[in-house]
Motif scaffolding. Structure first.
Motif, PDB file in Angstrom:
ATOM      1  N   ARG A  61       0.908  -0.929   0.278  1.00  0.00           N
ATOM      2  CA  ARG A  61       0.167  -0.027  -0.016  1.00  0.00           C
ATOM      3  C   ARG A  61       0.736   1.929  -0.190  1.00  0.00           C
ATOM      4  N   LEU A  62       1.804   1.085   1.230  1.00  0.00           N
ATOM      5  CA  LEU A  62       2.651   2.240   0.690  1.00  0.00           C
ATOM      6  C   LEU A  62       3.391   2.855  -0.660  1.00  0.00           C
ATOM      7  N   ARG A  63       3.735   1.656  -0.952  1.00  0.00           N
ATOM      8  CA  ARG A  63       4.334   2.119  -2.609  1.00  0.00           C
ATOM      9  C   ARG A  63       3.211   2.099  -3.449  1.00  0.00           C
ATOM     10  N   SER A  64       2.336   2.004  -3.438  1.00  0.00           N
ATOM     11  CA  SER A  64       0.500   1.995  -4.323  1.00  0.00           C
ATOM     12  C   SER A  64       0.958   4.285  -3.821  1.00  0.00           C
ATOM     13  N   ARG A  65       0.803   4.512  -2.998  1.00  0.00           N
ATOM     14  CA  ARG A  65       0.951   5.672  -2.560  1.00  0.00           C
ATOM     15  C   ARG A  65       1.948   6.389  -2.849  1.00  0.00           C
ATOM     16  N   LEU A  66       2.812   5.712  -2.870  1.00  0.00           N
ATOM     17  CA  LEU A  66       4.926   6.813  -3.097  1.00  0.00           C
ATOM     18  C   LEU A  66       4.779   6.858  -4.910  1.00  0.00           C
ATOM     19  N   GLN A  67       3.970   5.933  -5.435  1.00  0.00           N
ATOM     20  CA  GLN A  67       4.162   5.869  -6.821  1.00  0.00           C
ATOM     21  C   GLN A  67       2.921   7.148  -7.195  1.00  0.00           C
ATOM     22  N   ALA A  68       2.048   7.140  -6.769  1.00  0.00           N
ATOM     23  CA  ALA A  68       1.112   8.091  -7.331  1.00  0.00           C
ATOM     24  C   ALA A  68       1.273   9.739  -6.634  1.00  0.00           C
ATOM     25  N   GLU A  69       2.319   9.955  -5.667  1.00  0.00           N
ATOM     26  CA  GLU A  69       2.935  10.571  -5.357  1.00  0.00           C
ATOM     27  C   GLU A  69       4.080  11.450  -6.194  1.00  0.00           C
ATOM     28  N   MET A  70       4.516  10.543  -7.196  1.00  0.00           N
ATOM     29  CA  MET A  70       6.003  10.245  -8.043  1.00  0.00           C
ATOM     30  C   MET A  70       5.309  11.038  -9.356  1.00  0.00           C
ATOM     31  N   LEU A  71       4.138   9.961  -9.229  1.00  0.00           N
ATOM     32  CA  LEU A  71       3.338  10.612 -11.023  1.00  0.00           C
ATOM     33  C   LEU A  71       2.530  12.527 -10.901  1.00  0.00           C
ATOM     34  N   GLY A  72       2.304  12.583 -10.295  1.00  0.00           N
ATOM     35  CA  GLY A  72       2.073  13.911  -9.404  1.00  0.00           C
ATOM     36  C   GLY A  72       3.147  15.042  -9.969  1.00  0.00           C
ATOM     37  N   VAL A  73       4.354  14.667  -8.644  1.00  0.00           N
ATOM     38  CA  VAL A  73       4.882  15.646  -9.303  1.00  0.00           C
ATOM     39  C   VAL A  73       5.668  15.117 -11.122  1.00  0.00           C
ATOM     40  N   LEU A  74       5.849  14.139 -11.880  1.00  0.00           N
ATOM     41  CA  LEU A  74       6.315  14.606 -12.918  1.00  0.00           C
ATOM     42  C   LEU A  74       4.799  14.585 -13.271  1.00  0.00           C
ATOM     43  N   ARG A  75       3.742  15.351 -13.264  1.00  0.00           N
ATOM     44  CA  ARG A  75       3.170  15.998 -14.304  1.00  0.00           C
ATOM     45  C   ARG A  75       3.603  17.445 -14.060  1.00  0.00           C
ATOM     46  N   ARG A  76       4.273  17.893 -13.351  1.00  0.00           N
ATOM     47  CA  ARG A  76       4.730  19.106 -12.861  1.00  0.00           C
ATOM     48  C   ARG A  76       6.044  19.366 -13.526  1.00  0.00           C
ATOM     49  N   THR A  77       6.747  18.071 -13.566  1.00  0.00           N
ATOM     50  CA  THR A  77       7.900  18.246 -14.238  1.00  0.00           C
ATOM     51  C   THR A  77       8.341  17.168 -14.870  1.00  0.00           C
TER      52      THR A  77
END
Lengths: 462, 68
Positions: A358-374
Motif C-alpha cells: 500500500r505504501l508503494r501505491s501511495r509513493l507511486q501516485a505521489e511521484m506521478l503527481g510530481v512528474l506532471r509538473r516536471t
C-alpha cells in the motif's frame, strides 16, 4: 586506434568501423578475449567465458556484414550477461552453490533478442549471490573487483557487468535491478546503467529476486550505447506476465534534440541524507551544467518519500517466498549473508507485506503527481562512492540506504550517468528518473549531460 | 524491534537463525518495517495493493495467449 582505444570504443563507433571495413567482428572478439584472459584473473568479472561461441557469433556477424545486412547497429557487438540470465547450454549459476552446475535449456528473452540483433556473447558475468547476497572470503565464487580500485567494491548485484564494462572487457552488458543493482554498480564503476520502466524489458528467463521490484536492463559506457541496447530489448513478451504492451519508442532520434526547456525536479528530502560533501558538490555542478544546457531546475517534494524503505520488506518477503524450499531444505548451500537475509524475509508478517504494498501505491501516485509538473527527477545515484570490501565484510555493516530503491518501488525508469570523481579517485554518479515508459526523455537528458562533460571518457588504470 | 521479538517470530515461523547473526537480522527487520509500523492504516487514503486493469484499453483482464 590502439587496442585500448578499441576496447573502450563505443558501440556506435564500433558499428561505424565495421561498416567502413576498418574492423571485423572476429578481430574485435579475439582482441577482447585476449584482454579478458589477461585482466580477468585480477578482476573476476566473468564466471564463464564462452570463447568458442563468441568466435562463432563473430564469424556469423562478419558474414552478415559482408552480405551488407548492416541495418542493425548491434551486429557483431560483443556483450556479456549477468549470470542470472538463463543461457541455453551454458551454465547459469546466479553466483550461488545452489545453481553451480545448472545448464538451462532455453535462453532468457533478453538473450534471445540481443542474439537476434547480432550481438556476440562473450560469456557470463558474476553477480552477487542470487542478486541479494555478497561474496565473502571463502565463498564459492570470487567477488568482482572494481577496476578503479581493487580494494573497493564494484557495487552489486550486477558487479561483474559493471567491472567488465569499466575495464573494457565488453561493449555492452545486461544487469538486473531490484533495489539499484544496475545503477549502483554503474555509479561505482563510472559507466552508464538504465533501469527501464517496470514491464518495458522482459524478465522471462531471469532468476527472480522479487516479482514486484525486479527489472532488467542495459549497461554500457555511454548513454547512446544504452539506448541502442534498449532499442533491441524493449517490447512486449508474452513469457513475462508483467511485460507491458505499451508501444516501444524511438530511443535514438531524441538523443540529439537537446534539453532546452526540459523541467528538472530535485527532490531534496531523503535523497540527500548521509550524502558525502563531494557527492553533493558534484551533484550541484551537474545541476549547473543542466541549467547551462537550457533546462529549468526546481526543487520538488514527494511527501511520503521516507516510506521508500518499505521496499526492503517487499524484497525480503518475496525473496523468501521464491527461495523458501531450498533455504529451509539446504541452508548450507547459501552464503551466510544471503541465508540470513532470506530467512529474515520469512519473519515478515502477511499484514506487513500488504502495508508495504500500500505504501508503494501511495509513493507511486505521489511521484506521478510530481512528474506532471516536471519532466524528470534528478538525484545523486548513491550517497557515497564505492565502499571498500573490508567495510562491507564487517559484520556491523548493514543493508545500506539506497537512493535508487524509490524507483524500484514506483517502477519508474531511472538512469545512472557518471558525474565526477571523489578526491580518492572513485567515480560519482547522477541519477535521472522519468515518467513511465518515457525512457526517451531520461536518455535525452543523460546524453546531453554526458556530451557536455568528460567523466564518461575516463579510463581506469588496471 | 527487540531481539526477543525476532526470536518470537522465528519460533512462530519455524525458522532457525544462528544466535550470532540475530543482531543483523534485527537491524534489517527494524529498517524494513519502520515505515510500515508508522503507517496509520485507517487514516491513510484508500490504497490498493491489488492488480489493476487498464481501463483505457480494455475492461477485460489481459490475455497473453493471442499475442505474438
Amino acid at each position: 586506434m590502439t587496442s585500448d582505444d578499441l576496447a573502450f570504443a563505443t558501440i556506435a563507433e564500433i558499428a561505424a568501423r565495421y561498416r567502413r571495413r576498418a574492423l571485423s567482428p572476429v578481430e574485435l572478439t579475439r582482441a577482447l578475449l585476449g584482454r579478458i584472459e589477461r585482466l580477468d584473473p585480477t578482476l573476476h568479472a566473468f564466471v564463464t567465458v564462452t570463447a568458442e561461441g563468441a568466435l562463432a557469433d563473430a564469424r556469423h556477424a562478419e558474414a552478415a556484414l559482408r552480405r551488407d545486412e548492416d541495418g542493425n547497429p548491434l551486429l557483431g557487438i560483443p556483450v556479456a550477461y549477468k549470470d542470472i540470465y538463463a543461457t541455453r547450454g551454458i551454465r547459469t549459476t546466479a553466483g550461488s552453490a545452489v545453481l553451480a552446475d545448472w545448464v538451462p535449456e532455453d535462453d532468457a528473452t533478453c538473450v534471445t533478442r540481443l542474439a537476434r540483433a547480432g550481438c556476440v556473447m562473450l560469456g557470463k558475468l558474476i553477480t552477487h549471490e542470487f542478486a541479494f547476497g555478497l561474496q565473502f572470503p571463502g565463498h564459492r565464487f570470487q567477488p568482482a573487483k572494481n577496476p578503479w580500485s581493487l580494494e573497493h567494491m564494484p557495487g552489486g548485484s550486477s558487479s561483474g557487468s559493471a567491472a567488465a564494462l569499466a575495464a573494457g572487457l565488453a561493449h555492452g552488458a545486461l544487469g538486473s535491478d531490484t533495489g539499484g543493482s544496475i545503477r549502483g554498480p554503474a555509479a561505482f564503476c563510472n559507466i552508464v546503467g538504465l533501469k527501464p520502466t517496470y514491464g518495458r524489458v522482459s524478465r522471462a528467463g531471469v532468476i527472480t529476486l522479487s516479482w514486484t521490484l525486479d527489472h532488467t536492463g542495459p549497461m554500457a559506457r555511454t548513454v547512446e550505447d544504452c539506448a541502442l541496447l534498449l532499442q533491441a530489448l524493449a517490447g512486449h513478451d508474452p513469457a513475462d506476465p508483467a511485460s507491458s504492451r505499451e508501444p516501444v519508442a524511438d530511443y535514438l532520434v531524441p538523443l540529439g534534440q537537446g534539453i532546452r526547456g526540459l523541467r528538472v525536479g530535485v527532490p531534496r528530502a531523503y535523497f540527500f541524507e548521509g550524502v558525502d560533501a563531494e557527492v553533493e558538490k558534484a551533484f550541484e555542478e551537474a545541476l549547473a551544467t543542466l541549467r547551462d544546457l537550457g533546462a529549468t531546475v526546481t526543487d520538488v517534494e514527494i511527501p511520503s518519500i521516507q516510506t521508500s524503505w518499505a521496499f526492503l520488506a517487499i524484497l525480503m518477503a518475496e525473496a523468501f517466498a521464491y527461495h523458501e524450499r531450498d533455504v529451509r531444505g539446504h541452508p548450507e548451500l547459501y552464503g551466510d549473508v544471503l541465508r540470513e537475509r532470506l530467512l529474515a524475509g520469512g519473519l515478515i508478517l502477511g499484514s506487513e507485506y500488504v502495508q508495504a504494498q500500500r505504501l508503494r501505491s501511495r509513493l507511486q501516485a505521489e511521484m506521478l503527481g510530481v512528474l506532471r509538473r516536471t519532466d524528470v527527477l534528478v538525484t545523486p545515484t548513491t550517497p557515497k562512492p564505492a565502499p571498500t570490501f573490508a567495510a562491507v565484510w564487517d559484520p556491523s555493516f548493514g543493508f545500506p540506504k539506497s537512493n535508487m530503491a524509490p524507483f524500484n518501488m514506483t517502477g519508474l525508469p531511472a538512469l545512472a550517468v557518471p558525474c565526477g570523481f571523489s578526491a580518492q579517485g572513485l567515480p560519482l554518479s547522477l541519477q535521472i528518473a522519468g515518467r513511465p515508459f518515457d525512457e526517451s526523455t531520461v536518455l535525452r537528458l543523460g546524453h546531453a549531460y554526458e556530451q557536455a562533460t568528460e567523466w564518461h571518457g575516463r579510463r581506469p588504470r588496471i | 524491534m527487540t531481539l526477543d521479538e525476532v526470536r518470537a517470530r522465528m519460533k512462530a515461523a519455524g525458522i532457525e537463525i544462528v544466535e550470532n547473526r540475530l543482531e543483523m537480522v534485527r537491524r534489517l527487520l527494524t529498517d524494513a518495517l519502520a515505515p510500515i509500523h508508522a503507517l496509520d492504516s485507517r487514516a491513510a487514503r484508500t490504497l490498493e495493493p491489488a492488480v489493476m486493469f487498464d481501463a483505457i484499453r480494455s475492461a477485460e483482464p489481459r490475455r497473453d495467449d493471442d499475442d505474438e
